[in-house]
Design a protein around this motif. Structure first.
Motif, PDB file in Angstrom:
ATOM      1  N   LEU A   9      53.718 -26.551  -7.278  1.00  0.00           N
ATOM      2  CA  LEU A   9      53.621 -26.149  -5.878  1.00  0.00           C
ATOM      3  C   LEU A   9      54.733 -25.149  -5.578  1.00  0.00           C
ATOM      4  O   LEU A   9      55.911 -25.429  -5.855  1.00  0.00           O
ATOM      5  N   ALA A  10      54.394 -24.018  -5.022  1.00  0.00           N
ATOM      6  CA  ALA A  10      55.393 -23.012  -4.681  1.00  0.00           C
ATOM      7  C   ALA A  10      56.391 -23.591  -3.686  1.00  0.00           C
ATOM      8  O   ALA A  10      56.011 -24.217  -2.701  1.00  0.00           O
ATOM      9  N   GLY A  11      57.682 -23.407  -3.982  1.00  0.00           N
ATOM     10  CA  GLY A  11      58.725 -23.889  -3.095  1.00  0.00           C
ATOM     11  C   GLY A  11      59.000 -25.378  -3.201  1.00  0.00           C
ATOM     12  O   GLY A  11      59.782 -25.928  -2.441  1.00  0.00           O
ATOM     13  N   LYS A  12      58.337 -26.056  -4.128  1.00  0.00           N
ATOM     14  CA  LYS A  12      58.511 -27.500  -4.312  1.00  0.00           C
ATOM     15  C   LYS A  12      58.891 -27.779  -5.764  1.00  0.00           C
ATOM     16  O   LYS A  12      58.556 -27.025  -6.671  1.00  0.00           O
ATOM     17  N   ARG A  13      59.549 -28.890  -5.953  1.00  0.00           N
ATOM     18  CA  ARG A  13      59.907 -29.361  -7.282  1.00  0.00           C
ATOM     19  C   ARG A  13      59.307 -30.755  -7.452  1.00  0.00           C
ATOM     20  O   ARG A  13      59.462 -31.606  -6.577  1.00  0.00           O
ATOM     21  N   ILE A  14      58.597 -30.974  -8.564  1.00  0.00           N
ATOM     22  CA  ILE A  14      58.031 -32.294  -8.838  1.00  0.00           C
ATOM     23  C   ILE A  14      59.155 -33.199  -9.312  1.00  0.00           C
ATOM     24  O   ILE A  14      59.847 -32.890 -10.281  1.00  0.00           O
ATOM     25  N   GLY A  98      42.975 -35.807 -10.075  1.00  0.00           N
ATOM     26  CA  GLY A  98      44.157 -34.987 -10.276  1.00  0.00           C
ATOM     27  C   GLY A  98      45.330 -35.863 -10.655  1.00  0.00           C
ATOM     28  O   GLY A  98      45.169 -37.051 -10.944  1.00  0.00           O
ATOM     29  N   THR A  99      46.509 -35.268 -10.607  1.00  0.00           N
ATOM     30  CA  THR A  99      47.734 -35.993 -10.920  1.00  0.00           C
ATOM     31  C   THR A  99      48.532 -36.203  -9.644  1.00  0.00           C
ATOM     32  O   THR A  99      48.900 -35.237  -8.963  1.00  0.00           O
ATOM     33  N   ALA A 100      48.795 -37.455  -9.319  1.00  0.00           N
ATOM     34  CA  ALA A 100      49.573 -37.801  -8.140  1.00  0.00           C
ATOM     35  C   ALA A 100      51.053 -37.634  -8.469  1.00  0.00           C
ATOM     36  O   ALA A 100      51.520 -38.124  -9.513  1.00  0.00           O
ATOM     37  N   VAL A 101      51.771 -36.928  -7.598  1.00  0.00           N
ATOM     38  CA  VAL A 101      53.194 -36.664  -7.829  1.00  0.00           C
ATOM     39  C   VAL A 101      53.983 -36.811  -6.534  1.00  0.00           C
ATOM     40  O   VAL A 101      53.413 -36.801  -5.443  1.00  0.00           O
ATOM     41  N   THR A 102      55.290 -36.939  -6.685  1.00  0.00           N
ATOM     42  CA  THR A 102      56.170 -36.802  -5.532  1.00  0.00           C
ATOM     43  C   THR A 102      56.916 -35.489  -5.699  1.00  0.00           C
ATOM     44  O   THR A 102      57.241 -35.075  -6.825  1.00  0.00           O
ATOM     45  N   THR A 103      57.181 -34.831  -4.578  1.00  0.00           N
ATOM     46  CA  THR A 103      57.832 -33.526  -4.614  1.00  0.00           C
ATOM     47  C   THR A 103      58.975 -33.476  -3.608  1.00  0.00           C
ATOM     48  O   THR A 103      59.025 -34.269  -2.669  1.00  0.00           O
ATOM     49  N   GLU A 104      59.864 -32.522  -3.837  1.00  0.00           N
ATOM     50  CA  GLU A 104      60.938 -32.185  -2.908  1.00  0.00           C
ATOM     51  C   GLU A 104      60.948 -30.684  -2.729  1.00  0.00           C
ATOM     52  O   GLU A 104      60.503 -29.950  -3.613  1.00  0.00           O
ATOM     53  N   ASP A 105      61.521 -30.226  -1.622  1.00  0.00           N
ATOM     54  CA  ASP A 105      61.703 -28.792  -1.431  1.00  0.00           C
ATOM     55  C   ASP A 105      62.700 -28.267  -2.456  1.00  0.00           C
ATOM     56  O   ASP A 105      63.694 -28.921  -2.764  1.00  0.00           O
ATOM     57  N   ASP A 106      62.415 -27.067  -2.995  1.00  0.00           N
ATOM     58  CA  ASP A 106      63.389 -26.412  -3.863  1.00  0.00           C
ATOM     59  C   ASP A 106      64.643 -26.101  -3.079  1.00  0.00           C
ATOM     60  O   ASP A 106      64.578 -25.795  -1.889  1.00  0.00           O
ATOM     61  N   LYS A 107      65.772 -26.196  -3.742  1.00  0.00           N
ATOM     62  CA  LYS A 107      67.030 -25.901  -3.050  1.00  0.00           C
ATOM     63  C   LYS A 107      67.593 -24.594  -3.483  1.00  0.00           C
ATOM     64  O   LYS A 107      67.378 -24.038  -4.456  1.00  0.00           O
TER      65      LYS A 107
END
Length: 107
Positions: A9-14, A98-107
């Protein structure tokens, strides 16, 4: 919940991969739809009753997949895909997965 067909995801980190999530819908075609499809088969053209049924089934499959991912603690789904098939003589199956993930905003 974010649902994408890409690996990331653009701007996100898994931060965590929760696992495979899916939603399945099986719909039966009615007698009226089968008659209309037979007639369309003779003259050609789109069978709008089936198109509408499959569009609704896809939306429902996505909703079920999102519910499944949420129950796993995910906040996004990556690599989402659809598959479909026939079940019996007059039923169609749609699966969203699909693949379920948790993400955070890129820093």
């Amino acid at each position: 919940m974010l649902v994408v067909t890409t690996e990331g995801l653009a701007g996100k980190r898994i931060t965590e991969v929760k696992g495979t999530c899916c939603g399945v819908v099986v719909r039966a075609r009615g007698l009226g739809g089968d008659i209309m499809a037979s007639l369309k088969g003779l003259v050609g053209g789109e069978v709008k009753q089936y198109t509408s049924m499959l569009e609704d089934a896809r939306k429902e499959a996505i909703d079920r997949m999102v519910e499944n991912a949420a129950s796993m603690g995910a906040n996004a789904i990556v690599m989402m895909r659809f598959d479909s098939g026939e079940v019996g003589q007059n039923m169609s199956e749609i699966i969203a997965y699909g693949t379920a993930v948790t993400t955070e905003d890129d820093k």
